[in-house]
Design an enzyme around this catalytic site. Structure first.
Site, PDB file in Angstrom:
ATOM      1  N   HIS A   4       0.788  -1.237   0.000  1.00 32.65           N
ATOM      2  CA  HIS A   4       0.000   0.000   0.000  1.00 32.65           C
ATOM      3  C   HIS A   4       0.818   1.284   0.000  1.00 32.65           C
ATOM      4  CE1 HIS A   4      -2.505  -3.222   1.710  1.00 32.65           C
ATOM      5  NE2 HIS A   4      -3.393  -2.718   0.882  1.00 32.65           N
ATOM      6  N   GLY A  20      -5.928  11.665   8.756  1.00 33.35           N
ATOM      7  CA  GLY A  20      -6.829  10.741   8.067  1.00 33.35           C
ATOM      8  C   GLY A  20      -6.922  11.067   6.583  1.00 33.35           C
ATOM      9  N   ARG A  24      -4.888  16.526   3.438  1.00 30.59           N
ATOM     10  CA  ARG A  24      -4.312  17.207   4.595  1.00 30.59           C
ATOM     11  C   ARG A  24      -2.824  16.897   4.712  1.00 30.59           C
ATOM     12  NH1 ARG A  24      -7.204  21.429   6.577  1.00 30.59           N
ATOM     13  NH2 ARG A  24      -9.312  20.802   7.051  1.00 30.59           N
ATOM     14  N   ARG A  43      -3.245   4.347  -4.327  1.00 31.42           N
ATOM     15  CA  ARG A  43      -4.654   4.558  -3.939  1.00 31.42           C
ATOM     16  C   ARG A  43      -4.963   6.003  -3.564  1.00 31.42           C
ATOM     17  NH1 ARG A  43      -7.726  -0.347  -2.178  1.00 31.42           N
ATOM     18  NH2 ARG A  43      -6.460  -2.053  -2.888  1.00 31.42           N
ATOM     19  N   ARG A  87      -0.914  10.591  15.197  1.00 30.49           N
ATOM     20  CA  ARG A  87      -2.125  10.869  14.433  1.00 30.49           C
ATOM     21  C   ARG A  87      -2.496  12.322  14.639  1.00 30.49           C
ATOM     22  NH1 ARG A  87      -7.065  10.748  12.496  1.00 30.49           N
ATOM     23  NH2 ARG A  87      -8.857  11.101  13.849  1.00 30.49           N
ATOM     24  N   ILE A  88      -2.829  13.016  13.551  1.00 32.96           N
ATOM     25  CA  ILE A  88      -3.364  14.373  13.629  1.00 32.96           C
ATOM     26  C   ILE A  88      -4.719  14.329  12.929  1.00 32.96           C
ATOM     27  CG2 ILE A  88      -1.238  15.712  13.937  1.00 32.96           C
ATOM     28  CD1 ILE A  88      -0.965  15.981  10.941  1.00 32.96           C
ATOM     29  N   GLY A  89      -5.769  14.618  13.673  1.00 38.33           N
ATOM     30  CA  GLY A  89      -7.088  14.474  13.068  1.00 38.33           C
ATOM     31  C   GLY A  89      -8.134  15.266  13.819  1.00 38.33           C
ATOM     32  N   SER A  90      -9.373  15.030  13.454  1.00 37.52           N
ATOM     33  CA  SER A  90     -10.466  15.749  14.096  1.00 37.52           C
ATOM     34  C   SER A  90     -11.254  14.787  14.979  1.00 37.52           C
ATOM     35  CB  SER A  90     -11.376  16.380  13.040  1.00 37.52           C
ATOM     36  OG  SER A  90     -11.923  15.363  12.234  1.00 37.52           O
ATOM     37  N   GLU A 162     -25.799   4.133  15.130  1.00 39.05           N
ATOM     38  CA  GLU A 162     -27.165   3.657  15.407  1.00 39.05           C
ATOM     39  C   GLU A 162     -27.318   3.246  16.872  1.00 39.05           C
ATOM     40  OE1 GLU A 162     -29.647   3.631  13.164  1.00 39.05           O
ATOM     41  OE2 GLU A 162     -28.497   4.101  11.360  1.00 39.05           O
ATOM     42  N   GLU A 179     -13.479   9.769  17.870  1.00 35.55           N
ATOM     43  CA  GLU A 179     -12.892   9.742  16.524  1.00 35.55           C
ATOM     44  C   GLU A 179     -12.864   8.277  16.097  1.00 35.55           C
ATOM     45  OE1 GLU A 179      -8.801   8.857  16.348  1.00 35.55           O
ATOM     46  OE2 GLU A 179     -10.045   7.627  17.653  1.00 35.55           O
ATOM     47  N   MET A 180     -12.053   7.904  15.107  1.00 37.51           N
ATOM     48  CA  MET A 180     -12.204   6.550  14.571  1.00 37.51           C
ATOM     49  C   MET A 180     -10.886   5.792  14.332  1.00 37.51           C
ATOM     50  SD  MET A 180     -15.427   7.223  11.992  1.00 37.51           S
ATOM     51  CE  MET A 180     -15.660   5.488  11.725  1.00 37.51           C
ATOM     52  N   GLU A 181      -9.773   6.270  14.883  1.00 43.47           N
ATOM     53  CA  GLU A 181      -8.485   5.635  14.542  1.00 43.47           C
ATOM     54  C   GLU A 181      -7.514   5.367  15.695  1.00 43.47           C
ATOM     55  OE1 GLU A 181      -9.583   8.451  12.961  1.00 43.47           O
ATOM     56  OE2 GLU A 181     -10.246   7.576  11.056  1.00 43.47           O
ATOM     57  N   SER A 203     -13.780  19.262  15.962  1.00 41.63           N
ATOM     58  CA  SER A 203     -14.421  19.832  14.764  1.00 41.63           C
ATOM     59  C   SER A 203     -15.938  19.911  14.920  1.00 41.63           C
ATOM     60  CB  SER A 203     -14.094  18.977  13.539  1.00 41.63           C
ATOM     61  OG  SER A 203     -14.586  17.663  13.712  1.00 41.63           O
ATOM     62  N   ASP A 204     -16.487  19.142  15.856  1.00 39.62           N
ATOM     63  CA  ASP A 204     -17.930  19.192  16.087  1.00 39.62           C
ATOM     64  C   ASP A 204     -18.207  18.788  17.530  1.00 39.62           C
ATOM     65  OD1 ASP A 204     -17.200  16.648  14.288  1.00 39.62           O
ATOM     66  OD2 ASP A 204     -18.659  16.036  15.787  1.00 39.62           O
ATOM     67  N   ARG A 217     -11.052  25.656   9.752  1.00 40.53           N
ATOM     68  CA  ARG A 217     -10.478  24.315   9.875  1.00 40.53           C
ATOM     69  C   ARG A 217      -8.983  24.314   9.610  1.00 40.53           C
ATOM     70  NH1 ARG A 217     -14.497  19.714   9.670  1.00 40.53           N
ATOM     71  NH2 ARG A 217     -16.387  20.828  10.108  1.00 40.53           N
TER      72      ARG A 217
HETATM   73  N1  HPA Z   1     -17.701  10.756  15.290  1.00 42.00           N
HETATM   74  C1  HPA Z   1     -16.689  10.003  14.845  1.00 42.00           C
HETATM   75  N2  HPA Z   1     -15.584  10.527  14.347  1.00 42.00           N
HETATM   76  C2  HPA Z   1     -15.483  11.859  14.277  1.00 42.00           C
HETATM   77  C3  HPA Z   1     -16.499  12.686  14.734  1.00 42.00           C
HETATM   78  C4  HPA Z   1     -17.661  12.107  15.266  1.00 42.00           C
HETATM   79  O1  HPA Z   1     -18.607  12.792  15.688  1.00 42.00           O
HETATM   80  N3  HPA Z   1     -16.107  13.978  14.499  1.00 42.00           N
HETATM   81  C5  HPA Z   1     -14.875  13.909  13.948  1.00 42.00           C
HETATM   82  N4  HPA Z   1     -14.491  12.639  13.822  1.00 42.00           N
END
Ligand code: HPA
Length: 234
Positions: A4, A20, A24, A43, A87-90, A162, A179-181, A203-204, A217
């Site tokens: 990869h 991610g 960026r 990719r 990792r640098i992310g939101s 859900e 976040e997810m990582e 970010s939210d 951002r």
């Molecule tokens: N959920 C999952 N990952 C995210 C979110 C979220 O609300 N905001 C930024 N990354």
């Protein structure tokens, strides 16, 4: 070259920042690194290597979610010899006192599951950040005069959730953001004896439902890159 990543072995630095979003990675490399050259296009998951204050640094996109990050982190560590992965992310804030634009330094990363579930099985391993990086990142964040927090985060497998009751339990247990990582990055760092940290911009907001305006951002992302670089070479 790996499956990869198209870089030759010498083209990846021991220090790797992992956003991610591959675009960026391109922006951060062009903004913060000297002599940045593109070392991966496979990719479209862009990776760049250059120097920051004389130190060699790679900025490699990880993609979204732990399965994607796991592919890149495995190859960076096992095949290219990466020793420090940040990792640098939101993330989405999960506590009222955490505000949009604040930076969260993820001390631990809770999850429902990670790609390492298969080897841990009944174990609930506690993925945690490298303390040296965490302390240096806290010093860097403090010196910027921005809002920052250290604590647990939640690495979720889903963005469109859900099961809101899972978020409720995380909120109840003081988790700062979602976040997810990060959890799998921390698992892999522990397994291979390397250093890892996740530096996240809010970010939210899951409680107030605010979101970072798109024009803000870039600036917030820049603070995060600087914190990661300063921590890596402290
Ligand atoms: N959920 C999952 N990952 C995210 C979110 C979220 O609300 N905001 C930024 N990354």
């Amino acid at each position: 070259m790996t499956i990869h990543i198209g870089a030759t072995p010498g083209e990846i630095a021991e220090t790797v920042l992992m956003p991610g979003d591959p675009l960026r990675a391109e922006w951060a490399a062009q903004t913060f690194l000297q002599n940045a050259t593109c070392v991966n296009r496979v990719r479209g998951m862009l990776g760049y290597t250059g120097t920051w204050r004389g130190h060699l640094v790679t900025i490699q996109g990880s993609g979204m979610g732990m399965p994607s990050l796991s592919i890149y982190a495995n190859e960076l560590i096992r095949d290219y010899g990466a020793k420090t992965l940040i990792r640098i992310g939101s993330c989405g804030a999960m506590q009222k006192h955490v505000e949009i634009r604040d930076v969260i330094l993820a001390q631990t990363a809770s999850s429902v599951s990670t790609p390492s579930r298969g080897i841990f099985r009944e174990l609930n391993f506690a993925p945690c950040a490298n303390f040296q990086l965490l302390r240096a990142a806290a010093d860097a964040a403090e010196s910027k005069g921005i809002g920052w927090h250290v604590g647990g985060i939640y690495s979720s497998d889903v963005f469109y959730d859900e099961r809101p009751d899972l978020n409720e339990q995380m909120i109840r247990h003081g988790i700062l953001g979602v976040e997810m990582e990060a959890a799998e990055l921390y698992n892999l760092a522990a397994r291979f004896g390397v250093r890892a940290l996740a530096v996240l911009t809010v970010s939210d907001h899951l409680i107030t439902e605010e979101a970072l305006p798109s024009e803000d951002r870039e600036r917030s992302f820049g603070d995060m890159v600087e914190i990661a670089l300063e921590a890596a070479f402290a």
